[in-house]
Design an enzyme around this catalytic site. Structure first.
Site, PDB file in Angstrom:
ATOM      1  N   GLU A 128       0.769  -1.177  -0.106  1.00 11.22           N
ATOM      2  CA  GLU A 128      -0.115   0.226   0.140  1.00 11.22           C
ATOM      3  C   GLU A 128       0.882   1.332   0.007  1.00 11.22           C
ATOM      4  O   GLU A 128       0.617   2.178  -0.722  1.00 11.22           O
ATOM      5  CB  GLU A 128      -0.912   0.034   1.309  1.00 11.22           C
ATOM      6  CG  GLU A 128      -1.998  -1.035   1.131  1.00 11.22           C
ATOM      7  CD  GLU A 128      -3.017  -0.741   0.063  1.00 11.22           C
ATOM      8  OE1 GLU A 128      -3.203   0.394  -0.472  1.00 11.22           O
ATOM      9  OE2 GLU A 128      -3.668  -1.932  -0.647  1.00 11.22           O
ATOM     10  N   ASN A 188       1.060   3.773  -3.037  1.00 10.70           N
ATOM     11  CA  ASN A 188       0.850   5.433  -2.890  1.00 10.70           C
ATOM     12  C   ASN A 188       1.862   6.251  -3.305  1.00 10.70           C
ATOM     13  O   ASN A 188       1.658   7.501  -4.060  1.00 10.70           O
ATOM     14  CB  ASN A 188       0.671   5.629  -1.395  1.00 10.70           C
ATOM     15  CG  ASN A 188      -0.787   5.237  -1.054  1.00 10.70           C
ATOM     16  OD1 ASN A 188      -1.617   4.967  -1.675  1.00 10.70           O
ATOM     17  ND2 ASN A 188      -1.100   5.402   0.445  1.00 10.70           N
ATOM     18  N   ARG A 240      -9.556   4.750  -7.226  1.00  3.63           N
ATOM     19  CA  ARG A 240      -8.907   4.364  -6.053  1.00  3.63           C
ATOM     20  C   ARG A 240     -10.074   4.113  -4.950  1.00  3.63           C
ATOM     21  O   ARG A 240     -10.922   5.168  -4.902  1.00  3.63           O
ATOM     22  CB  ARG A 240      -7.881   5.576  -5.810  1.00  3.63           C
ATOM     23  CG  ARG A 240      -6.835   5.848  -6.865  1.00  3.63           C
ATOM     24  CD  ARG A 240      -6.003   4.485  -7.570  1.00  3.63           C
ATOM     25  NE  ARG A 240      -5.320   3.908  -6.273  1.00  3.63           N
ATOM     26  CZ  ARG A 240      -4.765   2.886  -6.583  1.00  3.63           C
ATOM     27  NH1 ARG A 240      -4.742   2.060  -7.644  1.00  3.63           N
ATOM     28  NH2 ARG A 240      -4.055   2.207  -5.464  1.00  3.63           N
TER      29      ARG A 240
END
Length: 142
Positions: free
Chosen positions: A46, A50, A105
């Protein structure tokens, strides 16, 4: 026991899996459970995603930095970029918030990191980059 590792890699989505493996392999010295390894891999995934998508707008010429530190029974993982930065960290960390709705997203990246790690700290400066520090305690007695 203390140990430190640093690596930088191109901001390519294919390198997200590399970061997962590196962090999990480094944590192996602490003898984590399979669940703890899965937690680390998910959180790293994650954070790196990002950096690539939000930090660099998928500019593959940029770099993501991964640092890990083992100390006693915990691992500290730092994922850093020198990209766009986050204007409002508190807002960005709210579940379902996304700055890129056009990319579909989910806005759950920070929530996922927080649910799989014991501590997550995000610092960011607009147009200078973002630093995510995640800590996971491993192999604690029950």
């Amino acid at each position: 026991m203390s140990n430190i590792m640093e690596v930088k890699f191109s901001a390519k989505s294919e390198n997200e899996s590399l970061a997962r493996v590196i962090a999990a392999s480094f944590a192996a010295k602490l003898d984590p459970t399979l669940d703890e390894i899965a937690d680390i891999k998910t959180a790293v995934s994650e954070a790196v995603t990002n950096a690539i998508i939000h930090g660099y707008d998928e500019d593959e010429s940029k770099f993501v930095y991964l640092k890990c530190k083992l100390d006693n029974n915990s691992i500290e993982i730092i994922v850093e970029d020198e990209g766009n930065g986050i204007e409002d960290v508190d807002l960005a960390m709210q579940p379902l918030y996304t700055s890129k709705p056009e990319l579909e997203r989910s806005g759950m990246g920070f929530s996922v990191m927080e649910s799989f790690m014991d501590d997550v700290t995000v610092s960011s400066i607009k147009d200078e980059g973002t630093k995510i520090v995640m800590t996971k305690k491993i192999n604690l007695p029950e």
